[in-house]
Design a protein around this motif. Sequence first.
Motif, PDB file in Angstrom:
ATOM      1  N   ARG A   1      41.092  14.096  22.696  1.00 41.80           N
ATOM      2  CA  ARG A   1      42.099  15.132  22.931  1.00 41.80           C
ATOM      3  C   ARG A   1      42.059  16.216  21.857  1.00 41.80           C
ATOM      4  O   ARG A   1      42.534  17.316  22.071  1.00 41.80           O
ATOM      5  CB  ARG A   1      43.501  14.526  23.053  1.00 41.80           C
ATOM      6  N   PHE A   2      41.494  15.881  20.693  1.00 45.67           N
ATOM      7  CA  PHE A   2      41.391  16.888  19.638  1.00 45.67           C
ATOM      8  C   PHE A   2      40.124  17.747  19.786  1.00 45.67           C
ATOM      9  O   PHE A   2      39.975  18.763  19.136  1.00 45.67           O
ATOM     10  CB  PHE A   2      41.361  16.216  18.257  1.00 45.67           C
TER      11      PHE A   2
ATOM     12  N   HIS B   1      43.811  -0.585  15.965  1.00 43.25           N
ATOM     13  CA  HIS B   1      43.040  -0.263  14.752  1.00 43.25           C
ATOM     14  C   HIS B   1      43.946   0.371  13.698  1.00 43.25           C
ATOM     15  O   HIS B   1      44.936   1.027  14.015  1.00 43.25           O
ATOM     16  CB  HIS B   1      41.805   0.591  15.062  1.00 43.25           C
TER      17      HIS B   1
ATOM     18  N   GLY C   1      48.796   5.080  10.537  1.00 39.47           N
ATOM     19  CA  GLY C   1      49.109   5.207  11.958  1.00 39.47           C
ATOM     20  C   GLY C   1      48.560   3.956  12.619  1.00 39.47           C
ATOM     21  O   GLY C   1      48.092   3.036  11.938  1.00 39.47           O
ATOM     22  N   ILE C   2      48.587   3.926  13.911  1.00 41.12           N
ATOM     23  CA  ILE C   2      48.008   2.769  14.605  1.00 41.12           C
ATOM     24  C   ILE C   2      47.352   3.236  15.905  1.00 41.12           C
ATOM     25  O   ILE C   2      47.922   4.076  16.615  1.00 41.12           O
ATOM     26  CB  ILE C   2      49.077   1.678  14.865  1.00 41.12           C
ATOM     27  N   GLY C   3      46.164   2.729  16.169  1.00 42.82           N
ATOM     28  CA  GLY C   3      45.488   3.071  17.424  1.00 42.82           C
ATOM     29  C   GLY C   3      46.029   2.210  18.560  1.00 42.82           C
ATOM     30  O   GLY C   3      46.648   1.168  18.328  1.00 42.82           O
TER      31      GLY C   3
ATOM     32  N   THR D   1      45.375  10.263   8.882  1.00 42.60           N
ATOM     33  CA  THR D   1      45.325  11.490   9.678  1.00 42.60           C
ATOM     34  C   THR D   1      45.813  11.154  11.093  1.00 42.60           C
ATOM     35  O   THR D   1      46.517  10.175  11.276  1.00 42.60           O
ATOM     36  CB  THR D   1      43.896  12.070   9.679  1.00 42.60           C
ATOM     37  N   GLY D   2      45.444  11.950  12.068  1.00 43.28           N
ATOM     38  CA  GLY D   2      45.929  11.718  13.437  1.00 43.28           C
ATOM     39  C   GLY D   2      47.200  12.512  13.685  1.00 43.28           C
ATOM     40  O   GLY D   2      47.707  13.194  12.783  1.00 43.28           O
ATOM     41  N   SER D   3      47.741  12.397  14.883  1.00 46.04           N
ATOM     42  CA  SER D   3      48.915  13.224  15.201  1.00 46.04           C
ATOM     43  C   SER D   3      50.196  12.661  14.590  1.00 46.04           C
ATOM     44  O   SER D   3      51.115  13.417  14.261  1.00 46.04           O
ATOM     45  CB  SER D   3      49.067  13.387  16.714  1.00 46.04           C
ATOM     46  N   THR D   4      50.275  11.353  14.404  1.00 42.26           N
ATOM     47  CA  THR D   4      51.545  10.752  13.992  1.00 42.26           C
ATOM     48  C   THR D   4      52.060  11.236  12.630  1.00 42.26           C
ATOM     49  O   THR D   4      53.236  11.572  12.516  1.00 42.26           O
ATOM     50  CB  THR D   4      51.455   9.214  14.028  1.00 42.26           C
ATOM     51  N   PRO D   5      51.232  11.281  11.574  1.00 38.65           N
ATOM     52  CA  PRO D   5      51.805  11.663  10.276  1.00 38.65           C
ATOM     53  C   PRO D   5      52.022  13.163  10.068  1.00 38.65           C
ATOM     54  O   PRO D   5      52.492  13.570   9.009  1.00 38.65           O
ATOM     55  CB  PRO D   5      50.792  11.116   9.253  1.00 38.65           C
TER      56      PRO D   5
ATOM     57  N   LYS E   1      52.516   3.710  22.527  1.00 35.79           N
ATOM     58  CA  LYS E   1      52.269   2.813  21.383  1.00 35.79           C
ATOM     59  C   LYS E   1      53.168   1.568  21.431  1.00 35.79           C
ATOM     60  O   LYS E   1      53.075   0.698  20.573  1.00 35.79           O
ATOM     61  CB  LYS E   1      52.514   3.559  20.060  1.00 35.79           C
TER      62      LYS E   1
END
Length: 246
Positions: free
Chosen positions: A164-165, A135, A129-131, A36-40, A199
């Motif tokens: 931010r979400f 992470h 994704g990557i933090g 999940t997250g914004s990247t995908p 990133k």
Amino acid sequence: MRIHVLEDYQELSHKAASFVASQIILRPHSVLGLATGSTPRGLYSHLIQMEDLDFRGVQTFNLDEYLGLERDHPHSYYYYMQEHLFRHINISRAGIHIPPGQPDDLEQACREYDRAITAAGGIDLQILGIGHNGHIGFNEPASRLKTATHVVDLSPTTIEANSRFFSSPEEVPRRAISMGLGSIMRARKILLLASGGDKAEIVARTVGGEITTRVPASLLQLHQEVIIMVDKEAGSQLPRGQDGSE
Ligand code: PGA
């Protein structure tokens, strides 16, 4: 590791979607590990547009879920996946697996998740994704990393990044359930996506830095089939020769 530096987020998402689509076409019963997250988001939106892509045989396992949120909470990862992918494709409900955010028995829920991954035959293609702290899933930097699905106390940097979400950092859940490094590293193929200049440093450390549990993504250097797709900004600190520019 194979590294692809794409022009921008659109191209990155398009290329990632083509890669995932080829996996499904070549192996209609693929087991996908999803992030999940914004990247995908761009990847998912391109997949949705591929109207002929058949997800009926596909199984998915999401990396993680916040603990304490209802499934239909707008910030749960269950909700995210429904909104950004599942409700738009013909995947069967039985094929979808997301760690539970409110299990009665946490330990049992973790073991059941791992058993389900094993029963599916393991993950064919894991999307990551990557933090900013390196992470992957919610496997946060630590002196020791967990191999199996486990409960995580989110790090302050992750809470900050994910705020931010939410309307405020206080609203971000403090704990999550995450697939462990073992399940990720056993995936047959791994596709890691990163976008944006913020990133760039962690991407460079992931690809060429020391392999350390303090940067969980650096362990991917030990995996045989990792494809890293980044946009120009996220690839801007890769050493020359490692940036595989296209
Ligand atoms: P992002 O998150 O895609 O929203 O940047 C990545 C992550 O934290 O794993």
